[in-house]
Scaffold this motif. Structure first.
Motif, short mmCIF file in Angstrom:
data_model
loop_
_atom_site.label_atom_id
_atom_site.label_comp_id
_atom_site.label_asym_id
_atom_site.label_seq_id
_atom_site.Cartn_x
_atom_site.Cartn_y
_atom_site.Cartn_z
N ALA A 180 0.83 -1.21 0.00
CA ALA A 180 0.00 0.00 0.00
C ALA A 180 0.86 1.25 0.00
N ARG A 181 1.94 1.24 0.80
CA ARG A 181 2.84 2.39 0.85
C ARG A 181 3.56 2.58 -0.48
N ARG A 183 2.46 1.65 -3.46
CA ARG A 183 1.49 2.17 -4.43
C ARG A 183 1.24 3.65 -4.20
N GLU A 184 1.16 4.04 -2.94
CA GLU A 184 0.94 5.45 -2.62
C GLU A 184 2.08 6.32 -3.14
N ARG A 185 3.33 5.83 -2.94
CA ARG A 185 4.50 6.60 -3.42
C ARG A 185 4.50 6.72 -4.94
N ILE A 187 1.92 6.44 -7.02
CA ILE A 187 0.81 7.28 -7.48
C ILE A 187 1.14 8.76 -7.27
N ALA A 188 1.70 9.06 -6.09
CA ALA A 188 2.09 10.46 -5.82
C ALA A 188 3.17 10.91 -6.79
#
Length: 526
Positions: A180-181, A183-185, A187-188
């Motif tokens: 999840a982390r 993917r978050e990085r 995407i950002a």
């Protein structure tokens, strides 16, 4: 970690060890960070079983080999003496990798499967091991060796299996958190690239932005963007690296390279070791290890390839990292297409505005100035002599000069509104390149001396203005087939001082009708 031989050494029966097991099971899932979870697991298992050494090997599900090893009971010096990480393809370590079943051996010297122990490895006479499963997938293996008191028992193996089962749940949670982390990085990062590209960056800066963001997100040693060449190969046009990437930009993949067909076809390419893979042919490949090369493709249009090589002996890319990087490349390609379209719209608007200004200047201002000049010239001839004749003559000269300046401005407006180069040499080449659109050929340019280092404001601006005027004048002369431009930054002026000299020579018909060839000269102190 406390003394491995403490509580575990005094707890002999199942009832005495049950509280310790429950405490260990609860503590294994306290960390959400995967590396911390794995290290805590091997430390806990080693203490609970009263073992001297422990290890947890992480398996690459695609290749079936160990990719990471977390240890307990070994100092860093002892780990360095052991050497490289075992692959898990042989010996008892490999046995659990190839056949993930619980293992208990109290005399390794008598087991024929025990082999491949490297020099510098601590002496180990006993071993127990269990696979760790995350859902149905074997994530890795937990090994313990050298029980401090007595020999390993079936009870030790049962305790280790319970701990391994609970560890699978904790590792699954940690992996979900890490995924999840990640993917978050990514995407950002993709959003940051899109925002940066749509704020008006030049094409070269846009590619450099993609390369740098991708390198940071992937933890790569370098991020490079390659684009197809006219010869059928590919060339690195933008690069971001931990070290100076200057010698990377310009590197080409020659036509016929084994990897080229896949790249030009828009297929991703994953490399285990760039330095040894026969498909890699560039001279910079020896610096890098694992690499992925992803198409920058949008709407069927191949913009280029994004390559993300890691350092030699670096961690291979996981399946999740490959997926996230591929999604990033698709998003970056779309952003590049949108940025290019926006840049083209802005250029078109500038072209249209400049064409309108140039037409207005030519059709209205120049014609009126020329008509006024003719009227003054006619009046001067009728006045013939006296002070008024001199004044009229000066007015005619001023009008003629104004007409020339307006024509020079029209010539400048008709040049492409490209991004202004930073160097003086680049600005001169831009001016001559713009003149090629009007002349029908590119003027030849020669520089003498380090012009970028020697020329400063306002001399450089004055020289560029003089160059524009000379090129505009050459364009007006009939039958011009060649123009030569020379900028001499080491010139000596007539008074002996250091200066700069601009010379523009063309082969057009002279205005006075005396043959062909006109030379324009301009000089100034530096």
């Amino acid at each position: 970690m406390g003394d491995p031989g403490g509580a575990a050494g005094t707890a002999s029966g199942p009832e005495a060890r049950l509280p310790l097991l429950l405490e260990a099971v609860l503590s294994v899932g306290t960390d959400l960070e995967l590396p911390a979870t794995l290290q805590h697991l091997v430390d806990t298992a080693t203490e609970l079983a009263g073992a001297r050494y422990g290890a947890l090997g992480v398996i690459d599900p695609e290749r079936g080999i160990l990719t990471e090893l977390f240890t307990s009971g070994l100092s860093q010096e002892e780990r360095d003496r052991i050497g490289p990480l075992p692959s898990g393809e042989s010996g008892l370590v490999g046995l659990l990798v190839q056949d993930p079943q619980p293992l208990l051996i109290n005399d390794l010297s008598a087991d024929p499967r025990s082999s491949g122990v490297p020099e510098g490895h601590p002496v180990m006479r006993s071993l127990i091991g269990v696979p760790i499963r995350v859902q149905s997938e074997v994530f890795g293996n937990l090994y313990l060796s050298e029980k401090r008191e007595g020999a390993f028992t079936e009870e030790d193996l049962a305790v280790l299996r319970v701990l391994g089962s609970q560890a699978g749940i904790a590792i699954g949670n940690a992996r979900l958190y890490e995924t999840a982390r990640q993917r978050e990085r990514w995407i950002a990062g993709a959003a940051a690239v899109t925002t940066a590209l749509l704020t008006g960056k030049s094409p070269q800066d846009a590619l450099a932005t993609v390369a740098e963001q991708a390198r940071i997100l992937a933890g790569a040693s370098a991020g490079v963007v390659l684009q197809p060449t006219d010869e059928g190969g590919m060339e690195i046009v933008a690069a971001s690296a931990v070290d100076d990437p200057g010698d990377i930009v310009g590197t080409t993949i020659a036509p016929g390279s084994p990897v080229l067909e896949q790249l030009l076809g828009g297929e991703p390419v994953f490399i285990e070791d760039s330095a040894t893979d026969p498909r890699m042919t560039t001279p910079v490949r020896t610096r890098f290890g694992p690499s992925m090369m992803l198409p920058l493709q949008s709407g069927g249009r191949l913009i280029g390839t994004l390559a993300l090589p890691r350092r030699r002996q670096g961690d291979p890319y996981t399946v999740e990292e490959r997926l996230l990087a591929s999604q990033f490349a698709s998003q970056a390609a779309l952003a590049l297409v949108l940025a290019d379209a926006q840049h083209n719209r802005e250029r078109l608007a500038v072209f249209e505005d400049r064409d309108r200004i140039a037409r207005d200047l030519h059709d209205l201002v120049v014609q009126r100035l020329f008509a006024t000049e003719m009227m003054l010239e006619s009046t001067r001839r009728r006045a013939a002599g006296g002070e008024s004749d001199e004044l009229l003559g000066r007015a005619v000269d001023e009008l003629d000069s104004t007409i020339q300046e307006v024509r020079t401005a029209i010539f400048a407006l008709q040049q492409p509104p490209a991004d202004a180069p930073a160097s003086f040499r680049g600005r001169v080449l831009r001016e001559t390149g713009g003149a090629a659109a009007l002349l029908g050929f590119r003027p030849s340019v020669r520089f003498r001396g380090p012009v970028d280092a020697l020329l400063r404001e306002p001399v450089d601006q004055r020289l560029l203005a003089a160059l524009r005027g000379a090129l505009a004048a050459a364009h007006r002369r009939p039958d011009v087939t060649s123009v030569e431009v020379e900028v001499d930054a080491t010139a000596r002026l007539t008074d002996g001082t250091a200066g700069v000299r601009l010379t523009v020579t063309d082969d057009g018909l002279r205005e006075d009708g005396a043959g062909r060839g006109t030379t324009f000269g301009w000089e100034a102190p530096r």
